[in-house]
Design a protein around this motif. Sequence first.
Motif, mmCIF file in Angstrom:
data_model
loop_
_atom_site.group_PDB
_atom_site.id
_atom_site.type_symbol
_atom_site.label_atom_id
_atom_site.label_comp_id
_atom_site.label_asym_id
_atom_site.label_seq_id
_atom_site.Cartn_x
_atom_site.Cartn_y
_atom_site.Cartn_z
ATOM 1 N N GLN A 61 -0.874 5.708 12.120
ATOM 2 C CA GLN A 61 0.228 4.763 11.955
ATOM 3 C C GLN A 61 1.113 4.761 13.208
ATOM 4 O O GLN A 61 1.176 5.759 13.928
ATOM 5 N N ARG B 287 0.855 -1.185 0.000
ATOM 6 C CA ARG B 287 0.000 0.000 0.000
ATOM 7 C C ARG B 287 0.891 1.235 0.000
ATOM 8 O O ARG B 287 1.758 1.387 0.863
ATOM 9 N N HIS C 181 3.129 -1.248 4.213
ATOM 10 C CA HIS C 181 2.625 0.120 4.058
ATOM 11 C C HIS C 181 3.824 1.011 3.747
ATOM 12 O O HIS C 181 4.714 1.178 4.582
#
Length: 261
Positions: free
Chosen positions: A202, A118, A150
């Motif tokens: 995050q 991602r 990520h």
Amino acid sequence: MQNSDRSLGRGLLYRMYQRRLQRGLGPGSVPRHVAMIIDGNRRWAKQLGYDTAAHGHRAGAAKMREFLEWCDDLGIRVVTLYLLSSDNLSNRAPDELADLIEIIAELAEELSHYRDWRVQHVGSDAGLPEPLVAALDAAEHRTADKRGLHVNLAVGYGGRTEITDAMRAIVAAHHAEGRSLEDLAERLTPDLIGEHLYTGGQPDPDLVIRTSGEQRLSDFMLWQSAHSEFYFVEALGPDLRKVDFLRALRDYAKRHRRFGG
């Protein structure tokens, strides 16, 4: 021993050492989030006699995809790459900046089709050319539903600007709700500010790595790195080896994290 035999022997020893380093990393010793300041691309190009820095930036971009593979294979969940600072938009020569912007757009496109990664743009669109913004937006949209590594691409990024933007967003939302200044003072906490950063939601980076031997943050993740561990590698960006990275992880695993204590 002939040169080819010596090279083969050195390669074998290198691979054995690399495997030993990797086996030494326990399941709990790998950081969740690694932030990378890729530095030294221009010096690399100059040392090799290239006539433009673009050769170094392209080599650095190729190394960053390789670096992401290392991270993914080791189970690291989030990686942030510092690719273009907001200061770079004004302190780089126009020709070099144009090349760098093209390279970053190509990298974003490439990463958005790779594995189950991602891709997210962390930074401001202000000052970025429209084709680069479009490439970053397209990569983010294309990978929004992916659940693998990520990858944060810090482009047009500045840590102080990020904190300023977070505060502006908090104040604007507070004003829209019709709340008082006194109420804002009570609600304002580090957690609230963290939620409004570009990386909101995050985990903060556990480990920040910088290549090229420079030992400074350069306005990178100032808020998020408050309790991070730092590791500085002498190798220029394109010369970074997996052994260098594994040594950084080994060093990280040995540290006792005090979180401000």
